[in-house]
Design a protein around this motif. Structure first.
Motif, mmCIF file in Angstrom:
data_model
loop_
_atom_site.group_PDB
_atom_site.id
_atom_site.type_symbol
_atom_site.label_atom_id
_atom_site.label_comp_id
_atom_site.label_asym_id
_atom_site.label_seq_id
_atom_site.Cartn_x
_atom_site.Cartn_y
_atom_site.Cartn_z
ATOM 1 N N GLU A 226 0.855 -1.183 0.000
ATOM 2 C CA GLU A 226 0.000 0.000 0.000
ATOM 3 C C GLU A 226 0.898 1.242 0.000
ATOM 4 O O GLU A 226 1.869 1.323 0.752
ATOM 5 C CB GLU A 226 -0.882 0.019 1.245
ATOM 6 N N LEU A 227 0.512 2.205 -0.847
ATOM 7 C CA LEU A 227 1.242 3.473 -0.935
ATOM 8 C C LEU A 227 0.229 4.594 -0.737
ATOM 9 O O LEU A 227 -0.803 4.633 -1.410
ATOM 10 C CB LEU A 227 1.881 3.598 -2.321
ATOM 11 N N VAL A 228 0.530 5.496 0.188
ATOM 12 C CA VAL A 228 -0.377 6.616 0.456
ATOM 13 C C VAL A 228 0.323 7.905 0.039
ATOM 14 O O VAL A 228 1.473 8.140 0.420
ATOM 15 C CB VAL A 228 -0.739 6.657 1.957
ATOM 16 N N ALA A 229 -0.373 8.705 -0.760
ATOM 17 C CA ALA A 229 0.215 9.964 -1.254
ATOM 18 C C ALA A 229 -0.845 11.045 -1.227
ATOM 19 O O ALA A 229 -2.044 10.735 -1.176
ATOM 20 C CB ALA A 229 0.725 9.751 -2.673
ATOM 21 N N PRO A 230 -0.419 12.319 -1.280
ATOM 22 C CA PRO A 230 -1.429 13.386 -1.317
ATOM 23 C C PRO A 230 -2.367 13.221 -2.515
ATOM 24 O O PRO A 230 -3.541 13.567 -2.446
ATOM 25 C CB PRO A 230 -0.589 14.662 -1.458
ATOM 26 N N GLY A 231 -1.878 12.676 -3.616
ATOM 27 C CA GLY A 231 -2.700 12.536 -4.825
ATOM 28 C C GLY A 231 -3.517 11.273 -4.897
ATOM 29 O O GLY A 231 -4.229 11.046 -5.869
ATOM 30 N N GLY A 232 -3.425 10.374 -3.925
ATOM 31 C CA GLY A 232 -4.220 9.140 -3.971
ATOM 32 C C GLY A 232 -3.536 7.993 -3.262
ATOM 33 O O GLY A 232 -2.466 8.164 -2.678
ATOM 34 N N ARG A 233 -4.206 6.842 -3.308
ATOM 35 C CA ARG A 233 -3.639 5.644 -2.672
ATOM 36 C C ARG A 233 -3.506 4.539 -3.690
ATOM 37 O O ARG A 233 -4.363 4.383 -4.545
ATOM 38 C CB ARG A 233 -4.604 5.111 -1.598
ATOM 39 N N ALA A 521 5.387 11.536 -10.264
ATOM 40 C CA ALA A 521 5.469 12.268 -8.995
ATOM 41 C C ALA A 521 4.426 13.388 -8.963
ATOM 42 O O ALA A 521 3.785 13.615 -7.931
ATOM 43 C CB ALA A 521 6.880 12.840 -8.807
ATOM 44 N N GLU A 522 4.231 14.053 -10.097
ATOM 45 C CA GLU A 522 3.220 15.131 -10.158
ATOM 46 C C GLU A 522 1.827 14.583 -9.885
ATOM 47 O O GLU A 522 1.011 15.217 -9.211
ATOM 48 C CB GLU A 522 3.220 15.740 -11.550
ATOM 49 N N ALA A 523 1.559 13.391 -10.435
ATOM 50 C CA ALA A 523 0.222 12.797 -10.256
ATOM 51 C C ALA A 523 -0.007 12.409 -8.799
ATOM 52 O O ALA A 523 -1.098 12.613 -8.262
ATOM 53 C CB ALA A 523 0.073 11.579 -11.156
ATOM 54 N N MET A 524 1.015 11.867 -8.168
ATOM 55 C CA MET A 524 0.842 11.377 -6.795
ATOM 56 C C MET A 524 1.023 12.478 -5.759
ATOM 57 O O MET A 524 0.499 12.398 -4.659
ATOM 58 C CB MET A 524 1.854 10.247 -6.502
ATOM 59 N N ASP A 525 1.802 13.508 -6.122
ATOM 60 C CA ASP A 525 2.168 14.527 -5.140
ATOM 61 C C ASP A 525 2.249 15.884 -5.843
ATOM 62 O O ASP A 525 3.333 16.440 -6.023
ATOM 63 C CB ASP A 525 3.541 14.121 -4.541
ATOM 64 N N PRO A 526 1.084 16.425 -6.264
ATOM 65 C CA PRO A 526 1.101 17.620 -7.125
ATOM 66 C C PRO A 526 1.781 18.826 -6.493
ATOM 67 O O PRO A 526 2.327 19.662 -7.207
ATOM 68 C CB PRO A 526 -0.386 17.901 -7.381
ATOM 69 N N ASP A 527 1.781 18.926 -5.143
ATOM 70 C CA ASP A 527 2.383 20.103 -4.503
ATOM 71 C C ASP A 527 3.840 19.879 -4.091
ATOM 72 O O ASP A 527 4.421 20.722 -3.400
ATOM 73 C CB ASP A 527 1.553 20.500 -3.273
ATOM 74 N N GLY A 528 4.400 18.746 -4.451
ATOM 75 C CA GLY A 528 5.808 18.490 -4.106
ATOM 76 C C GLY A 528 6.059 18.503 -2.615
ATOM 77 O O GLY A 528 6.990 19.129 -2.118
ATOM 78 N N VAL A 529 5.202 17.766 -1.879
ATOM 79 C CA VAL A 529 5.307 17.719 -0.420
ATOM 80 C C VAL A 529 6.382 16.715 0.011
ATOM 81 O O VAL A 529 7.169 16.963 0.916
ATOM 82 C CB VAL A 529 3.928 17.291 0.163
ATOM 83 N N LEU A 530 6.388 15.561 -0.667
ATOM 84 C CA LEU A 530 7.210 14.441 -0.207
ATOM 85 C C LEU A 530 8.609 14.475 -0.820
ATOM 86 O O LEU A 530 8.757 14.418 -2.059
ATOM 87 C CB LEU A 530 6.532 13.120 -0.587
ATOM 88 N N ASN A 531 9.620 14.565 0.037
ATOM 89 C CA ASN A 531 11.028 14.455 -0.397
ATOM 90 C C ASN A 531 11.335 15.172 -1.711
ATOM 91 O O ASN A 531 11.910 14.569 -2.624
ATOM 92 C CB ASN A 531 11.395 12.970 -0.570
#
Ligand SMILES: Cc1cc2nc3c(=O)[nH]c(=O)nc-3n(C[C@H](O)[C@H](O)[C@H](O)COP(=O)(O)OP(=O)(O)OC[C@H]3O[C@@H](n4cnc5c(N)ncnc54)[C@H](O)[C@@H]3O)c2cc1C
Length: 545
Positions: A226-233, A521-531
């Motif tokens: 399981e992967l959890v990201a701001p853009g989805g799971r 990365a843009e799709a999963m984390d559009p605001d560039g929060v993670l690393n």
């Protein structure tokens, strides 16, 4: 602050656990001093005296949040040489503004949401054993939280019939094996950092254990996750195999937190072998050693480990006391006569299983080496190596105390390129060393049918000034990485890319590859929060490491 291994307390400045140390033998000290001399000794300061930048304001975070200075310190740095140097300096230029410990996946998802809204950088923290700057907070205006996965740990589900076990991502090596042991099972993933590193970290960095020849790399072990990201799971079910399009597990493996946080994973486990046996041999020279490893790697023998040390590493292994029972003067003399200190190379050959079967496998392995002039040293040096293998990193701290800085780097390439890579990296390290004084060791491990990994350890006198010491390291690191990529090696076989190898990733995957990863990365984390500073940001940050 403790981490994942019972009552032992994690050391905050250096490797491992408080009270545990490994000192160099006098013979090893003499060997190192003759080659690289000694620089300024750097005692480890009392962690409570280390200065951190003041924590910046944060909004309400929906999970347990610690602003305790020692907790922030414990999550400020990984385990690369510049990390150790900066910690010993007594002053850190960056530190997380808080350490956040979500209790479960939903809390973790809410932390990511709040962070995206508030422009906070989130750095996932497994065991903090990164040697690529992967857990260090990036410099800049944005507040940073270290997302510690301590509470997402333990065995969640066991399907013993299928050999599948589901663990929280924050489970460290010893806890993972301890949960499997009562069921007679093992994962078999034993990186040298095993005592501290975690399942989520192994997946995020595409790690390789020391017995990968038998058990495979982490990517061979992960069945689902399981992967959890701001853009989805992403919830990828454990399947033995599938033709349902590209394998998304492989997008997550090695994604180093850029695509989301791995919260749990289902891994393929197997019966725990009754015995692991490692035999040591000496082979007359690197060429003969390469041929020996190639023959064994291509045989169908059930080996778990093959490791060939070059002549300097062989000498160091003997000086460090590996060839235990050869400690006596006459035996040492005999080893020298045989070529230790000139061309002889130490070869470790390991297998796991029923003791009689293991002995039979090793007998067959020896037979395959016929004609190469290998000398059998028996299984006692191998047993010593197995017993000490997770203690070796303590040596780095003892050497730094005495003014010798040491670091490692690694790569992999096809058999046809290995000699070229070894030569190029060794020359680059020696050429970049301050005053040309360095000792460089190399071993070949993790062999595959088509190639193998090369692992380099270097020792240099440590500079008194921390910025100068980091700059000297940066020069060697840059020269060696440039050399290994140019000679046809990968930028990393198992340490990952992190922040420090990122400038060379485009050389390996090309512009289209970088764009593809960037879009994911843009799709999963559009605001560039993670690393935001790892993997995809090619800025060279070595001097400021
Ligand atoms: C002495 C020493 C020996 C080592 N030996 C080996 C070895 O034999 N084999 C090997 O493969 N590596 C080795 N390493 C490197 C390191 O241990 C590995 O990279 C390991 O996989 C990191 O695991 P960790 O849990 O400590 O991750 P961390 O260091 O905490 O994190 C590594 C990176 O992954 C990210 N991350 C961590 N957890 C997650 C998660 N759950 N989801 C998303 N992102 C996450 C972090 O943000 C960071 O960018 C060694 C390191 C040291 C210091």
């Amino acid at each position: 602050v403790s981490a994942g291994a019972g009552a032992r307390r994690r050391r905050l400045v250096g490797w491992g656990f408080e009270g545990e140390r490994l000192e160099p033998t006098p013979e090893l000290e003499r060997w190192l001093e003759a080659r690289c001399g000694r620089g300024a000794g750097r005692p480890a300061p009392d962690p409570a005296t280390i200065e951190l930048p003041p924590p910046r304001p944060l909004p309400e975070i929906p999970a347990a949040t610690s602003r305790d200075p020692l907790d922030r310190l414990a999550h400020a740095r990984g385990q690369g040489l510049p990390d150790l140097l900066r910690l010993r300096d007594g002053r850190l230029p960056t530190a997380p503004d808080a350490v956040v410990r979500p209790a479960d996946t939903d809390q973790l998802a809410r932390v990511l949401e709040v962070s995206a809204e508030a422009g906070i950088v989130v750095v996932p923290w497994g065991g903090g054993t990164s040697v690529t700057g992967g857990v260090n907070p990036p410099p800049g205006e944005r507040p940073v939280i270290s997302l510690a996965l301590d509470h997402l740990s333990g065995l969640l589900e066991l399907d013993a019939g299928s050999g599948l076990a589901t663990f929280g991502a924050g489970t460290a090596g010893p806890a993972l094996e301890a949960a499997l042991a009562p069921h007679g099972l093992t994962l078999g993933h034993f990186p040298q950092s095993w005592e501290l590193s975690t399942l989520g970290g192994w997946i995020a960095t595409r790690s390789s254990g020391q017995e990968s020849l038998g058990y495979g790399r982490i990517e061979d072990m992960v069945a689902g996750l399981e992967l959890v990201a701001p853009g989805g799971r992403l919830d990828l079910p454990p399947l033995p195999a599938s033709a349902a399009g590209p394998d998304l597990r492989h997008l997550v493996l090695g994604s180093e937190g850029r695509l989301g946080v791995v919260t749990r994973a289902t891994v393929r486990v197997r019966p725990r072998p009754p015995a692991t046996v490692v035999e040591a041999l000496l082979v007359p020279g690197w060429e003969a050693g390469l041929e020996a490893v190639r023959r064994l790697a291509r045989s169908e023998l059930p080996l778990t480990l093959l490791r060939l040390s070059d002549p300097p590493e062989t000498e160091v292994a003997v000086a460090a006391g590996l060839a235990h029972r050869f400690g006596a003067g006459a035996a040492r003399w005999w080893l020298r006569r045989w070529g230790v200190g000139r061309d002889a190379c130490l070869l470790l050959v390991g297998t796991a299983g029923e003791p009689e079967v293991a002995r039979g496998v090793l007998r067959c392995a020896r037979r395959l080496l016929g004609g190469l002039g290998a000398l059998r040293l028996g299984t006692r040096p191998g047993a010593r190596w197995l017993a000490d293998r997770f203690r070796h990193p303590y040596l780095r701290d003892a050497l730094l105390d005495g003014g010798i800085a040491t670091d490692t780097l690694e790569t992999a390439g096809p058999w046809s390129a290995l000699d070229r890579i070894r030569e190029a990296v060794t020359d680059a390290l020696l050429g970049g060393a301050p005053g040309g004084r360095a000792a460089v060791l190399c071993h070949l491990s993790h062999p595959y049918r088509d190639g193998a990994s090369l692992y380099f350890t270097f020792f240099v006198p440590s500079e008194a000034d921390t910025d100068a010491a980091v700059a000297a390291w940066a020069l060697m690191k840059r020269a060696a990485t440039e050399a290994l990529v140019t000679a046809g090696g990968t930028v990393s076989h198992h340490h990952g890319v992190g922040a420090w190898h990122a400038p060379w990733l485009p050389r390996e995957v090309g512009d289209t590859g970088m764009e593809l990863l960037g879009r994911a990365a843009e799709a999963m984390d559009p605001d560039g929060v993670l690393n935001p500073h790892v993997l995809l940001d090619p800025t060279d940050r070595l001097e400021s490491a």
